[in-house]
Design a protein around this motif. Structure first.
Motif, short mmCIF file in Angstrom:
data_model
loop_
_atom_site.label_atom_id
_atom_site.label_comp_id
_atom_site.label_asym_id
_atom_site.label_seq_id
_atom_site.Cartn_x
_atom_site.Cartn_y
_atom_site.Cartn_z
N PRO A 1 -12.84 -11.63 88.20
CA PRO A 1 -12.56 -11.63 89.63
C PRO A 1 -11.88 -12.94 90.06
O PRO A 1 -12.11 -13.98 89.45
CB PRO A 1 -13.95 -11.54 90.26
CG PRO A 1 -14.89 -11.22 89.16
CD PRO A 1 -14.27 -11.69 87.90
N ARG A 2 -11.02 -12.87 91.04
CA ARG A 2 -10.29 -14.05 91.52
C ARG A 2 -10.74 -14.42 92.93
O ARG A 2 -10.92 -13.55 93.78
CB ARG A 2 -8.79 -13.72 91.63
CG ARG A 2 -8.02 -13.82 90.34
CD ARG A 2 -6.53 -13.58 90.59
NE ARG A 2 -6.29 -12.47 91.50
CZ ARG A 2 -5.57 -12.55 92.61
NH1 ARG A 2 -5.02 -13.69 92.97
NH2 ARG A 2 -5.39 -11.48 93.38
N ILE A 3 -10.86 -15.72 93.20
CA ILE A 3 -11.13 -16.17 94.57
C ILE A 3 -9.80 -16.20 95.30
O ILE A 3 -8.85 -16.87 94.87
CB ILE A 3 -11.78 -17.58 94.57
CG1 ILE A 3 -13.12 -17.58 93.82
CG2 ILE A 3 -11.96 -18.10 96.00
CD1 ILE A 3 -14.22 -16.76 94.43
N THR A 4 -9.70 -15.45 96.38
CA THR A 4 -8.43 -15.37 97.10
C THR A 4 -8.46 -16.14 98.42
O THR A 4 -7.43 -16.43 99.00
CB THR A 4 -8.09 -13.90 97.42
OG1 THR A 4 -9.19 -13.32 98.10
CG2 THR A 4 -7.80 -13.12 96.16
N LYS A 5 -9.67 -16.45 98.90
CA LYS A 5 -9.79 -17.26 100.13
C LYS A 5 -11.06 -18.07 100.03
O LYS A 5 -12.14 -17.52 99.80
CB LYS A 5 -9.85 -16.36 101.36
CG LYS A 5 -9.92 -17.14 102.66
CD LYS A 5 -10.73 -16.42 103.73
CE LYS A 5 -11.06 -17.33 104.90
NZ LYS A 5 -12.14 -18.30 104.59
N ASP A 6 -10.93 -19.38 100.19
CA ASP A 6 -12.10 -20.25 100.06
C ASP A 6 -12.80 -20.39 101.43
O ASP A 6 -12.25 -20.04 102.47
CB ASP A 6 -11.68 -21.62 99.52
CG ASP A 6 -12.83 -22.31 98.79
OD1 ASP A 6 -14.00 -21.92 98.99
OD2 ASP A 6 -12.56 -23.25 98.02
N LEU A 7 -14.02 -20.94 101.38
CA LEU A 7 -14.78 -21.18 102.61
C LEU A 7 -14.11 -22.25 103.46
O LEU A 7 -13.41 -23.12 102.94
CB LEU A 7 -16.18 -21.68 102.24
CG LEU A 7 -17.10 -20.69 101.52
CD1 LEU A 7 -18.35 -21.41 101.06
CD2 LEU A 7 -17.45 -19.55 102.45
N LYS A 8 -14.38 -22.21 104.77
CA LYS A 8 -13.88 -23.28 105.66
C LYS A 8 -14.86 -24.44 105.70
O LYS A 8 -14.49 -25.57 105.97
CB LYS A 8 -13.74 -22.74 107.08
CG LYS A 8 -12.51 -21.89 107.26
CD LYS A 8 -12.21 -21.69 108.73
CE LYS A 8 -10.95 -20.87 108.87
NZ LYS A 8 -11.08 -19.88 109.94
N HIS A 9 -16.15 -24.11 105.46
CA HIS A 9 -17.19 -25.11 105.66
C HIS A 9 -17.75 -25.63 104.34
O HIS A 9 -17.78 -24.93 103.34
CB HIS A 9 -18.33 -24.52 106.49
CG HIS A 9 -17.90 -24.13 107.86
ND1 HIS A 9 -17.87 -25.02 108.90
CD2 HIS A 9 -17.45 -22.95 108.34
CE1 HIS A 9 -17.44 -24.40 109.98
NE2 HIS A 9 -17.17 -23.15 109.67
N ASP A 10 -18.25 -26.86 104.42
CA ASP A 10 -18.92 -27.50 103.31
C ASP A 10 -20.33 -26.92 103.22
O ASP A 10 -21.00 -26.79 104.24
CB ASP A 10 -18.97 -29.01 103.63
CG ASP A 10 -19.39 -29.81 102.44
OD1 ASP A 10 -19.55 -29.21 101.35
OD2 ASP A 10 -19.56 -31.03 102.59
N ILE A 11 -20.79 -26.57 102.01
CA ILE A 11 -22.12 -25.96 101.91
C ILE A 11 -23.16 -26.88 101.28
O ILE A 11 -24.30 -26.49 101.08
CB ILE A 11 -22.08 -24.63 101.13
CG1 ILE A 11 -21.60 -24.85 99.68
CG2 ILE A 11 -21.21 -23.60 101.82
CD1 ILE A 11 -21.85 -23.64 98.79
N ARG A 12 -22.76 -28.11 100.98
CA ARG A 12 -23.70 -29.04 100.34
C ARG A 12 -24.94 -29.21 101.23
O ARG A 12 -24.82 -29.44 102.42
CB ARG A 12 -23.01 -30.39 100.13
CG ARG A 12 -23.77 -31.27 99.19
CD ARG A 12 -23.10 -32.62 99.06
NE ARG A 12 -23.93 -33.48 98.26
CZ ARG A 12 -23.71 -33.76 96.98
NH1 ARG A 12 -22.65 -33.31 96.38
NH2 ARG A 12 -24.54 -34.53 96.30
N ASP A 13 -26.11 -29.07 100.61
CA ASP A 13 -27.41 -29.21 101.31
C ASP A 13 -27.67 -28.14 102.37
O ASP A 13 -28.60 -28.26 103.16
CB ASP A 13 -27.54 -30.60 101.96
CG ASP A 13 -27.65 -31.70 100.92
OD1 ASP A 13 -28.20 -31.41 99.83
OD2 ASP A 13 -27.17 -32.82 101.17
N LYS A 14 -26.86 -27.11 102.39
CA LYS A 14 -27.08 -26.04 103.38
C LYS A 14 -27.85 -24.86 102.75
O LYS A 14 -27.84 -24.68 101.52
CB LYS A 14 -25.73 -25.51 103.89
CG LYS A 14 -24.89 -26.54 104.64
CD LYS A 14 -25.25 -26.48 106.10
CE LYS A 14 -24.37 -27.30 107.01
NZ LYS A 14 -24.13 -28.68 106.67
N VAL A 15 -28.48 -24.09 103.61
CA VAL A 15 -29.12 -22.84 103.17
C VAL A 15 -28.07 -21.75 103.30
O VAL A 15 -27.63 -21.44 104.41
CB VAL A 15 -30.36 -22.52 104.02
CG1 VAL A 15 -30.97 -21.19 103.59
CG2 VAL A 15 -31.38 -23.64 103.92
#
Ligand code: IMP
Ligand code: MG
Length: 188
Positions: free
Chosen positions: A92-106
């Motif tokens: 599978p290919r990632i075609t769109k990345d997240l906008k937000h940083d997820i470090r330390d997030k739930v």
């Protein structure tokens, strides 16, 4: 049981209803009840998996809000699994990345359906590498007998048999039937 017949410019299909829109609503409410309890008073980030989970992410987020989860961030990630066929690709290919940083997030991944498990495996590895505090997965549907790789799915709406389903976000050949308010099986 409801049938829709083919429309102009479409291949000659029949779609047989498997899960009605009323049942989808109940499944979403049941999931939201459990998740809002499990993550009470936590700030969560919902990560909807495009394109198929757009409808589920929308309805689930509103159900969670009504149940008191009112400080969530909603983001989307794009993953392309099928190309234009109806069998899974192992790359599978990632075609769109997240906008937000997820470090330390739930982080709660919101997926439409888990089939072989490969796309979820790729996505979970990618997101885990960004060091979230917690990563859990919610899938509306699961075809358990098709699983080829063991991936954790903490919340499953409904287990379904090995049939190709469309509607409520799920498509046929990357194009058709996403707009159906119910989930059905395509028969040629
Ligand atoms: P997996 O990588 O084989 O688990 O495939 C998962 C992805 O393939 C899901 O996120 C869906 O987008 C798509 N998919 C799997 N089964 C179906 C189906 O029956 N109908 C439509 N899309 C499906
Ligand atoms: Mg998908």
């Amino acid at each position: 049981m409801r049938y829709i017949t083919s429309m102009k410019n479409k291949i000659d299909h029949k779609v047989t209803e498997l899960i009605s829109s009323e049942e989808i609503n109940k499944i979403v409410i049941n999931l939201a009840t459990v998740i809002s309890r499990d993550f009470a008073n936590q700030e969560v980030m919902l990560v909807g998996v495009l394109d198929g989970a757009f409808a589920f992410t929308t309805d689930l987020s509103r159900a969670l809000h009504k149940m008191g989860m009112q400080n969530m961030i909603i983001d989307f990630v794009g993953i392309d699994t099928y190309g234009s066929s109806t069998t899974s690709s192992k790359e599978p290919r990632i075609t769109k990345d997240l906008k937000h940083d997820i470090r330390d997030k739930v982080v709660l991944i919101v997926e439409d359906i888990v089939d072989t498990g490969y796309s979820l495996f790729v996505l979970q590895s990618l997101l885990n590498a960004r060091l979230p505090r917690k990563l859990a997965t919610i899938a509306l549907l699961s075809k358990d007998t098709r699983r080829e790789i063991d991936v954790p799915v903490e919340y499953i709406g409904k287990h379904i048999p090995n049939e190709f389903v469309v509607g409520y976000g799920l498509d046929y050949e990357g194009k058709y039937y996403r707009e159906l308010p119910f989930i059905g099986v395509v028969t040629k």
